[in-house]
Design a protein around this motif. Structure first.
Motif, PDB file in Angstrom:
ATOM      1  N   LYS A  67     -34.685  19.845 -16.028  1.00 56.44           N
ATOM      2  CA  LYS A  67     -33.279  20.167 -15.745  1.00 56.44           C
ATOM      3  C   LYS A  67     -33.014  20.229 -14.242  1.00 56.44           C
ATOM      4  O   LYS A  67     -31.983  19.749 -13.772  1.00 56.44           O
ATOM      5  CB  LYS A  67     -32.887  21.476 -16.421  1.00 56.44           C
ATOM      6  CG  LYS A  67     -32.755  21.342 -17.922  1.00 56.44           C
ATOM      7  CD  LYS A  67     -32.393  22.659 -18.576  1.00 56.44           C
ATOM      8  CE  LYS A  67     -32.251  22.494 -20.085  1.00 56.44           C
ATOM      9  NZ  LYS A  67     -31.941  23.772 -20.749  1.00 56.44           N
ATOM     10  N   HIS A  74     -29.332  12.482 -11.289  1.00 53.99           N
ATOM     11  CA  HIS A  74     -28.927  12.172 -12.667  1.00 53.99           C
ATOM     12  C   HIS A  74     -29.586  10.905 -13.214  1.00 53.99           C
ATOM     13  O   HIS A  74     -29.627  10.699 -14.413  1.00 53.99           O
ATOM     14  CB  HIS A  74     -27.406  12.025 -12.763  1.00 53.99           C
ATOM     15  CG  HIS A  74     -26.670  13.239 -12.320  1.00 53.99           C
ATOM     16  ND1 HIS A  74     -26.807  14.457 -12.924  1.00 53.99           N
ATOM     17  CD2 HIS A  74     -25.796  13.429 -11.294  1.00 53.99           C
ATOM     18  CE1 HIS A  74     -26.054  15.355 -12.316  1.00 53.99           C
ATOM     19  NE2 HIS A  74     -25.429  14.754 -11.310  1.00 53.99           N
ATOM     20  N   THR A  87     -38.562  20.436 -33.092  1.00 46.13           N
ATOM     21  CA  THR A  87     -37.403  19.561 -33.059  1.00 46.13           C
ATOM     22  C   THR A  87     -36.323  20.077 -32.120  1.00 46.13           C
ATOM     23  O   THR A  87     -35.762  19.314 -31.330  1.00 46.13           O
ATOM     24  CB  THR A  87     -36.826  19.396 -34.475  1.00 46.13           C
ATOM     25  OG1 THR A  87     -37.890  19.050 -35.356  1.00 46.13           O
ATOM     26  CG2 THR A  87     -35.777  18.316 -34.525  1.00 46.13           C
ATOM     27  N   LYS A  88     -36.018  21.369 -32.166  1.00 45.60           N
ATOM     28  CA  LYS A  88     -34.943  21.923 -31.332  1.00 45.60           C
ATOM     29  C   LYS A  88     -35.263  21.778 -29.847  1.00 45.60           C
ATOM     30  O   LYS A  88     -34.416  21.355 -29.063  1.00 45.60           O
ATOM     31  CB  LYS A  88     -34.729  23.402 -31.671  1.00 45.60           C
ATOM     32  CG  LYS A  88     -33.862  24.134 -30.664  1.00 45.60           C
ATOM     33  CD  LYS A  88     -32.575  24.592 -31.238  1.00 45.60           C
ATOM     34  CE  LYS A  88     -31.735  25.403 -30.287  1.00 45.60           C
ATOM     35  NZ  LYS A  88     -31.274  24.763 -29.095  1.00 45.60           N
ATOM     36  N   GLN A  91     -34.979  18.198 -28.838  1.00 45.30           N
ATOM     37  CA  GLN A  91     -33.567  17.798 -28.821  1.00 45.30           C
ATOM     38  C   GLN A  91     -32.893  18.327 -27.558  1.00 45.30           C
ATOM     39  O   GLN A  91     -32.078  17.635 -26.948  1.00 45.30           O
ATOM     40  CB  GLN A  91     -32.831  18.298 -30.061  1.00 45.30           C
ATOM     41  CG  GLN A  91     -31.427  17.721 -30.185  1.00 45.30           C
ATOM     42  CD  GLN A  91     -31.413  16.204 -30.224  1.00 45.30           C
ATOM     43  OE1 GLN A  91     -32.141  15.581 -30.984  1.00 45.30           O
ATOM     44  NE2 GLN A  91     -30.597  15.589 -29.392  1.00 45.30           N
ATOM     45  N   ASP A  92     -33.246  19.546 -27.135  1.00 39.95           N
ATOM     46  CA  ASP A  92     -32.710  20.090 -25.889  1.00 39.95           C
ATOM     47  C   ASP A  92     -33.092  19.202 -24.709  1.00 39.95           C
ATOM     48  O   ASP A  92     -32.293  18.981 -23.797  1.00 39.95           O
ATOM     49  CB  ASP A  92     -33.226  21.509 -25.643  1.00 39.95           C
ATOM     50  CG  ASP A  92     -32.620  22.532 -26.597  1.00 39.95           C
ATOM     51  OD1 ASP A  92     -31.608  22.215 -27.260  1.00 39.95           O
ATOM     52  OD2 ASP A  92     -33.168  23.652 -26.672  1.00 39.95           O
ATOM     53  N   CYS A  93     -34.323  18.699 -24.728  1.00 39.74           N
ATOM     54  CA  CYS A  93     -34.787  17.811 -23.654  1.00 39.74           C
ATOM     55  C   CYS A  93     -33.988  16.508 -23.649  1.00 39.74           C
ATOM     56  O   CYS A  93     -33.567  16.040 -22.587  1.00 39.74           O
ATOM     57  CB  CYS A  93     -36.275  17.514 -23.813  1.00 39.74           C
ATOM     58  SG  CYS A  93     -37.332  18.951 -23.574  1.00 39.74           S
ATOM     59  N   ILE A  94     -33.786  15.933 -24.806  1.00 43.23           N
ATOM     60  CA  ILE A  94     -32.999  14.694 -24.911  1.00 43.23           C
ATOM     61  C   ILE A  94     -31.578  14.951 -24.423  1.00 43.23           C
ATOM     62  O   ILE A  94     -31.015  14.154 -23.660  1.00 43.23           O
ATOM     63  CB  ILE A  94     -32.997  14.152 -26.360  1.00 43.23           C
ATOM     64  CG1 ILE A  94     -34.409  13.803 -26.818  1.00 43.23           C
ATOM     65  CG2 ILE A  94     -32.040  12.970 -26.512  1.00 43.23           C
ATOM     66  CD1 ILE A  94     -35.068  12.664 -26.089  1.00 43.23           C
ATOM     67  N   ASN A  95     -30.995  16.080 -24.841  1.00 41.27           N
ATOM     68  CA  ASN A  95     -29.635  16.423 -24.402  1.00 41.27           C
ATOM     69  C   ASN A  95     -29.552  16.619 -22.898  1.00 41.27           C
ATOM     70  O   ASN A  95     -28.517  16.369 -22.294  1.00 41.27           O
ATOM     71  CB  ASN A  95     -29.141  17.677 -25.126  1.00 41.27           C
ATOM     72  CG  ASN A  95     -28.883  17.435 -26.598  1.00 41.27           C
ATOM     73  OD1 ASN A  95     -28.737  16.304 -27.043  1.00 41.27           O
ATOM     74  ND2 ASN A  95     -28.856  18.515 -27.365  1.00 41.27           N
ATOM     75  N   ALA A  96     -30.638  17.076 -22.291  1.00 40.10           N
ATOM     76  CA  ALA A  96     -30.673  17.281 -20.839  1.00 40.10           C
ATOM     77  C   ALA A  96     -30.779  15.962 -20.079  1.00 40.10           C
ATOM     78  O   ALA A  96     -30.547  15.918 -18.882  1.00 40.10           O
ATOM     79  CB  ALA A  96     -31.842  18.193 -20.467  1.00 40.10           C
ATOM     80  N   GLY A  97     -31.154  14.881 -20.760  1.00 40.01           N
ATOM     81  CA  GLY A  97     -31.223  13.580 -20.098  1.00 40.01           C
ATOM     82  C   GLY A  97     -32.572  12.911 -20.132  1.00 40.01           C
ATOM     83  O   GLY A  97     -32.764  11.870 -19.501  1.00 40.01           O
ATOM     84  N   ARG A  99     -35.420  10.522 -21.288  1.00 45.20           N
ATOM     85  CA  ARG A  99     -35.295   9.178 -21.866  1.00 45.20           C
ATOM     86  C   ARG A  99     -36.003   9.039 -23.212  1.00 45.20           C
ATOM     87  O   ARG A  99     -35.589   8.267 -24.064  1.00 45.20           O
ATOM     88  CB  ARG A  99     -35.860   8.134 -20.903  1.00 45.20           C
ATOM     89  CG  ARG A  99     -35.213   8.120 -19.535  1.00 45.20           C
ATOM     90  CD  ARG A  99     -33.789   7.602 -19.592  1.00 45.20           C
ATOM     91  NE  ARG A  99     -33.130   7.712 -18.319  1.00 45.20           N
ATOM     92  CZ  ARG A  99     -32.826   6.680 -17.547  1.00 45.20           C
ATOM     93  NH1 ARG A  99     -33.126   5.464 -17.917  1.00 45.20           N
ATOM     94  NH2 ARG A  99     -32.217   6.879 -16.405  1.00 45.20           N
TER      95      ARG A  99
END
Length: 120
Positions: A67, A74, A87-88, A91-97, A99
């Motif tokens: 983050k 970015h 999974t959560k 998913q937080d990592c993917i949502n943070a950007g 790849r």
């Protein structure tokens, strides 16, 4: 010019496994960090083309480091490599950007796929 990759993991053995797998793919210039704090410092010092980031580390975990890097750059390309299959959290990592992510233990083919995908 060689692509630069920052390999971040708190265990030297895993950093070596990741480096060996990467060097089997292509001749990369590889930098290392043993925790999230070192990762952030190394990222901004070396400006790698890609980061492989462990999640669970001392001082600063991989999610915090990711983050912090993405808040400033970015366009940073980061792949999470983790023994966790939560999974959560992923998913937080993917949502943070992030790849992509790779779950340990991983095959060289899976890592290669994630690296190629992230470098596009």
């Amino acid at each position: 010019m060689k692509k630069k990759i920052l390999v971040v993991d708190d265990t030297r053995l895993m950093r070596n496994i990741i480096k060996d797998a990467l060097l089997d793919m292509e001749s990369f210039e590889i930098f290392e960090a043993a925790d999230g704090k070192e990762a952030v410092d190394a990222y901004f010092k070396n400006r790698p083309d890609l980061v492989t980031m462990d999640i669970t580390m001392d001082l600063k975990d991989g999610v915090e480091a990711t983050k912090e890097i993405l808040n400033i750059d970015h366009d940073a390309r980061i792949i999470m490599i983790t023994a966790l299959s939560q999974t959560k959290l992923l998913q937080d990592c993917i949502n943070a950007g992030v790849r992509d992510y790779v779950v340990k233990p991983f095959s060289k083919d899976r890592l290669a796929t994630a690296v190629r995908k992230a470098m596009v």
